[in-house]
Design a protein around this motif. Structure first.
Motif, PDB file in Angstrom:
ATOM      1  N   ASP A  87      -8.788  -3.433  -9.681  1.00  0.00           N
ATOM      2  CA  ASP A  87      -8.135  -4.072  -8.786  1.00  0.00           C
ATOM      3  C   ASP A  87      -9.255  -4.532  -7.630  1.00  0.00           C
ATOM      4  O   ASP A  87      -8.905  -3.889  -6.411  1.00  0.00           O
ATOM      5  CB  ASP A  87      -7.202  -5.157  -8.129  1.00  0.00           C
ATOM      6  N   ASN A  89      -9.526  -6.208  -5.138  1.00  0.00           N
ATOM      7  CA  ASN A  89      -9.479  -7.156  -3.465  1.00  0.00           C
ATOM      8  C   ASN A  89      -8.350  -6.274  -3.335  1.00  0.00           C
ATOM      9  O   ASN A  89      -7.775  -6.475  -2.123  1.00  0.00           O
ATOM     10  CB  ASN A  89      -8.880  -8.491  -3.951  1.00  0.00           C
ATOM     11  N   ASP A  90      -7.906  -5.276  -3.804  1.00  0.00           N
ATOM     12  CA  ASP A  90      -6.731  -3.982  -3.090  1.00  0.00           C
ATOM     13  C   ASP A  90      -7.836  -3.676  -2.201  1.00  0.00           C
ATOM     14  O   ASP A  90      -8.458  -2.449  -2.620  1.00  0.00           O
ATOM     15  CB  ASP A  90      -6.157  -2.956  -4.275  1.00  0.00           C
ATOM     16  N   SER A  91      -6.804  -3.258  -1.326  1.00  0.00           N
ATOM     17  CA  SER A  91      -7.329  -2.362  -0.826  1.00  0.00           C
ATOM     18  C   SER A  91      -7.525  -0.251  -0.201  1.00  0.00           C
ATOM     19  O   SER A  91      -7.624   0.279   0.282  1.00  0.00           O
ATOM     20  CB  SER A  91      -6.412  -2.221   1.043  1.00  0.00           C
ATOM     21  N   PRO A 126      -5.492   0.599  -8.070  1.00  0.00           N
ATOM     22  CA  PRO A 126      -4.899  -0.847  -8.064  1.00  0.00           C
ATOM     23  C   PRO A 126      -5.630  -1.479  -9.858  1.00  0.00           C
ATOM     24  O   PRO A 126      -6.880  -1.533  -9.111  1.00  0.00           O
ATOM     25  CB  PRO A 126      -5.508  -1.267  -6.575  1.00  0.00           C
ATOM     26  N   LYS A 128      -5.172  -4.571 -12.522  1.00  0.00           N
ATOM     27  CA  LYS A 128      -4.942  -5.878 -12.537  1.00  0.00           C
ATOM     28  C   LYS A 128      -3.910  -5.937 -13.455  1.00  0.00           C
ATOM     29  O   LYS A 128      -4.264  -4.677 -14.147  1.00  0.00           O
ATOM     30  CB  LYS A 128      -6.493  -6.845 -12.643  1.00  0.00           C
TER      31      LYS A 128
END
Length: 164
Positions: A87, A89-91, A126, A128
């Protein structure tokens, strides 16, 4: 009449809580691959190891097959994504492991097969559908635990494959 009604309710309550006996379908089998050296096919009962020119027989008992089948059903394998992705988009920090291997399980039942791949060995990343990745790993780890516990497996020569 009231006693008959109470007896009927008790009977229904008791019958509804009995364990269903789940039978392993005769056409159920799986293939599992650790992505590097070993792959196993439960239909043939054969394990192939990288670098060795022969297959090795490892047969599962009926209770082992049933355990795997029940776990496969309980995690709803048919609805697990075919592949898992980071993922982005995860920080959170992403940790890569090299070399990285694509693990897989393919399960066949009722003339239908479903294969799931996972190449993200570090599940702290992280991911998905992370809960489903963890369910996949539960099944993957249990199958290999059963296979590696077999005496036949312990007698297989080590692989001479080198990964860089």
């Amino acid at each position: 009449m009231r006693h008959l009604f109470v007896l009927l309710l008790i009977t229904l309550f008791c019958c509804s809580h009995t364990n269903q006996k789940i039978e392993v379908p005769s056409d159920f089998y799986f293939r599992i691959n650790n992505g590097s050296t070993d792959n196993y096919n439960s239909k043939t009962g054969l394990l192939r190891r990288c670098g060795l020119d022969k297959s090795f027989g490892i047969n599962l008992t009926d209770s082992e097959k049933k355990e795997i089948y029940n776990l496969y059903r309980s995690i709803d394998f048919q609805n697990i994504p075919r592949e898992f992705e980071i993922d982005w988009n995860d920080s959170a920090v992403v940790t890569l492991i090299m070399p990285s291997f694509i693990t897989s399980i393919e399960i066949c039942e009722k003339d239908s097969c479903r294969k799931v791949n996972l190449n993200l060995i570090n599940l702290d990343n992280p991911i998905k559908d992370k809960p489903k990745a963890l369910e996949y790993m539960k099944l993957y780890d249990r199958i290999w635990q059963i296979i590696r516990g077999k005496e036949e497996y312990k007698n297989i020569p080590e692989s001479d494959c080198i990964f860089i």
